[in-house]
Design a protein around this motif. Structure first.
Motif, short mmCIF file in Angstrom:
data_model
loop_
_atom_site.label_atom_id
_atom_site.label_comp_id
_atom_site.label_asym_id
_atom_site.label_seq_id
_atom_site.Cartn_x
_atom_site.Cartn_y
_atom_site.Cartn_z
N PHE A 75 0.83 -1.20 0.00
CA PHE A 75 0.00 0.00 0.00
C PHE A 75 0.87 1.26 0.00
N ARG A 76 1.86 1.29 0.87
CA ARG A 76 2.71 2.48 0.96
C ARG A 76 3.53 2.70 -0.30
N SER A 77 3.85 1.60 -1.00
CA SER A 77 4.69 1.75 -2.19
C SER A 77 3.95 2.48 -3.31
N HIS A 78 2.65 2.68 -3.14
CA HIS A 78 1.89 3.42 -4.17
C HIS A 78 1.60 4.85 -3.75
N ILE A 79 2.24 5.28 -2.67
CA ILE A 79 2.07 6.66 -2.23
C ILE A 79 3.45 7.27 -2.03
N GLY A 80 3.72 8.36 -2.75
CA GLY A 80 5.00 9.04 -2.54
C GLY A 80 4.89 9.96 -1.35
N PHE A 81 5.92 9.96 -0.50
CA PHE A 81 5.88 10.84 0.67
C PHE A 81 7.18 11.65 0.71
N VAL A 82 7.04 12.96 0.84
CA VAL A 82 8.21 13.84 0.89
C VAL A 82 8.21 14.53 2.25
N PHE A 83 9.34 14.43 2.95
CA PHE A 83 9.44 14.92 4.33
C PHE A 83 10.04 16.33 4.38
N GLN A 84 9.74 16.98 5.48
CA GLN A 84 10.34 18.30 5.71
C GLN A 84 11.87 18.21 5.78
N GLN A 85 12.36 17.16 6.43
CA GLN A 85 13.82 17.02 6.62
C GLN A 85 14.46 16.16 5.53
N PHE A 86 13.83 16.04 4.41
CA PHE A 86 14.31 15.26 3.24
C PHE A 86 14.46 13.77 3.54
N ASN A 87 15.21 13.46 4.62
CA ASN A 87 15.42 12.06 5.01
C ASN A 87 15.99 11.21 3.88
N LEU A 88 16.92 11.78 3.13
CA LEU A 88 17.63 10.93 2.16
C LEU A 88 18.46 9.93 2.94
N PHE A 89 18.77 8.79 2.30
CA PHE A 89 19.63 7.80 2.94
C PHE A 89 21.08 8.26 2.75
N PRO A 90 21.76 8.68 3.81
CA PRO A 90 23.06 9.35 3.64
C PRO A 90 24.17 8.42 3.15
N HIS A 91 23.96 7.09 3.25
CA HIS A 91 25.02 6.19 2.83
C HIS A 91 24.87 5.78 1.37
N LEU A 92 23.83 6.30 0.71
CA LEU A 92 23.62 5.98 -0.70
C LEU A 92 23.70 7.26 -1.54
N SER A 93 24.18 7.11 -2.77
CA SER A 93 24.24 8.26 -3.68
C SER A 93 22.82 8.69 -4.05
N ALA A 94 22.72 9.83 -4.72
CA ALA A 94 21.40 10.30 -5.17
C ALA A 94 20.73 9.20 -5.99
N LEU A 95 21.51 8.60 -6.88
CA LEU A 95 20.97 7.53 -7.71
C LEU A 95 20.55 6.32 -6.85
N GLY A 96 21.42 5.96 -5.91
CA GLY A 96 21.14 4.83 -5.03
C GLY A 96 19.87 5.04 -4.22
N ASN A 97 19.64 6.29 -3.80
CA ASN A 97 18.41 6.60 -3.08
C ASN A 97 17.17 6.31 -3.94
#
Lengths: 247, 235
Positions: A75-97
């Motif tokens: 269910f969640r995989s069909h909803i995009g969620f964008v956070f205030q604090q971005f919450n990118l995965f810091p150990h992965l490149s932009a592409l890896g994210n």
């Protein structure tokens, strides 16, 4: 597409959402605004079950999202969620994210996921930063990667929780432009934001919240020019800079 | 002093090997490394159980961790010494006894280090991973643990230092690790215990101090690279 029926939520004794009845149609862009602590973020976080609710019903695409037996991850995989604090995965490149979830959940082949991710990074204007780590990106760039990451799952619905509030002023524009383009492409979007210019220009409807209640639902034109609820009138007067008063 | 070292350094380093079982400092290091290595998956499993959303996993893990952490290692060694043979029916070697005790003991401590490392990450990491549709386990594996383990590295080295010192309790089950060997040498020489135990202390100190400094250096380097995430210090 989204339908909330009598949704109530408490944090202990504190009622964060009071009897919310709202709906969002497919292709619609809804902006939620209101003073801090009014329940905007809580509301949007209930939509993908990041926050549980205590009573009421939330339907997305005709599916009760609290139905027992619902595959929450699917269910969640069909909803995009964008956070205030971005919450990118810091150990992965932009592409890896952008390729992690598609390869792990959708079982996309790495080459295919990479191709899709590159197209999305290009769409948010960051194809040249594909191999950069999040720590090497500015806040605005990180947030645009976060949007690309959410889009990589090709969701029909995108949720934005104050996507520009943690950004330096000069980076707000680039993120809003990406969001506007997304809206123009027909994406269904719910955005909690303080960017009234964005609401005026892009939103189909504005929800005004205070103290856990939705006090007003109106088109941007009505909301900004003819607000009905006194609390909304007050809010609009308060967010206007005192230095603009004479204009 | 010098002749003491000249006479006994091989015995001190490797025990009776190759004419008998491996012992001495080599055995100490082997025991500590193997202990920590085997404790690692156990610690990880208990840490995951401890932070999992399922109470049925959380509570037993908490029970085990608190029991072991509230027990002196010497007692765990005794348990291993008497319990394992009576359970398996086979006489257990001193090495296996001590290894089993260390794995249980370090497993509990590692679990707490790992729990701190996992919970030290910003909550948004788990939330955004779950929002993409990753399951709890996938989010742990691909997002949380790769970051948490890196931040834990200094603590893991410090735990290794503790483990090296803990191996000396092998003495009570007559395991010929370096402390036991030192006592043997002292018994043979008879007249010079101060020098022999002084050398033993120096050996432990050089090893442990060196490793601690390495951990400290790593900690500083990690903090410089990523000042937003706190480095885990041992509990």
């Amino acid at each position: 597409m989204i339908k909330l029926e009598a949704v109530n939520k408490w944090f202990g004794d504190y009622q964060a959402l009071v009897d919310i009845n709202e709906s969002v149609a497919k292709g619609e862009v809804v902006v939620i605004c209101g003073p801090s602590g009014s329940g905007k973020s809580t509301l949007i976080r209930t939509l993908n079950r990041l926050e549980p609710i205590q009573s009421g019903r939330i339907m997305i695409d005709g599916q009760d999202i609290h139905a027992p037996g619902l595959d929450i991850n699917e269910f969640r995989s069909h909803i995009g969620f964008v956070f205030q604090q971005f919450n990118l995965f810091p150990h992965l490149s932009a592409l890896g994210n952008c390729t992690l979830a598609p390869t792990q959940i959708r079982r996309l082949k790495p080459a295919e996921a990479r191709e899709r991710a590159m197209a999305l990074l290009d769409r948010v204007g960051l194809a040249h930063k594909a191999n950069a780590m999040p720590s090497e990106l500015s806040g605005g760039q990180q947030q645009r990667v976060a949007i690309a990451r959410a889009l990589a799952m090709q969701p029909p619905l995108m949720l934005f929780d104050e996507p520009t509030s943690a950004l330096d002023p000069e980076m707000v524009g680039e993120v809003l432009l990406v969001m506007r383009d997304l809206a123009r492409d027909g994406m269904t979007m719910v955005c909690v934001t303080h960017e009234m210019g964005f609401a005026r220009e892009v939103a189909d409807h504005v929800l005004f919240m205070d103290a856990g209640k939705v006090l007003e639902r109106a088109t941007p034109d009505d909301f900004f020019n003819r607000p009905q609820h006194p609390r909304a009138q007050q809010f609009l007067a308060d967010i206007r800079s005192p230095f603009d008063a004479q204009r | 002093m010098l002749e003491l070292i000249q006479d006994y350094w091989v015995y001190f380093l490797i025990g009776q090997y190759p004419n008998g079982p491996l012992g001495g400092l080599a055995l100490t290091l082997l025991l500590a490394s193997l202990g920590l290595l085997l404790a690692f998956p156990i610690g990880l499993a208990m840490a995951l159980a401890r932070v999992s959303p399922w109470r049925a996993l959380r509570w037993p893990a908490m029970g085990v961790i608190y029991t072991v952490r509230g027990t002196p290692l010497l007692m765990v060694v005794f348990w291993a010494y008497f319990l394992i043979p009576s359970l398996t029916g086979v006489k257990t070697s001193q090495f296996t006894t001590m290894l089993a005790a260390l794995v249980v003991f370090d497993g509990a401590y590692l679990a707490e280090i790992m729990r701190a490392g996992i919970q030290g990450l910003p909550k948004g990491q788990m939330e955004s991973a779950r929002s993409c549709g990753l399951s709890w386990l996938q989010a742990m594996r691909f997002v949380v643990l790769p970051q948490a383990l890196r931040h834990m590295l200094p603590s893991l080295i410090n735990q290794f230092v503790s483990t090296i010192k803990e191996t000396s309790l092998g003495y009570v089950v007559s395991l010929s690790e370096v402390s036991f060997i030192a006592s043997q040498i002292s018994a043979q020489v008879l007249t010079r215990p101060a020098e022999i135990y002084g050398l033993l202390a120096l050996t432990y100190f050089i090893l442990c101090f060196g490793l601690s400094r390495w951990a400290f250096w790593l900690e500083r380097r990690l903090a410089r690279r990523d000042p937003t995430v706190p480095v885990v210090t041992p509990p």
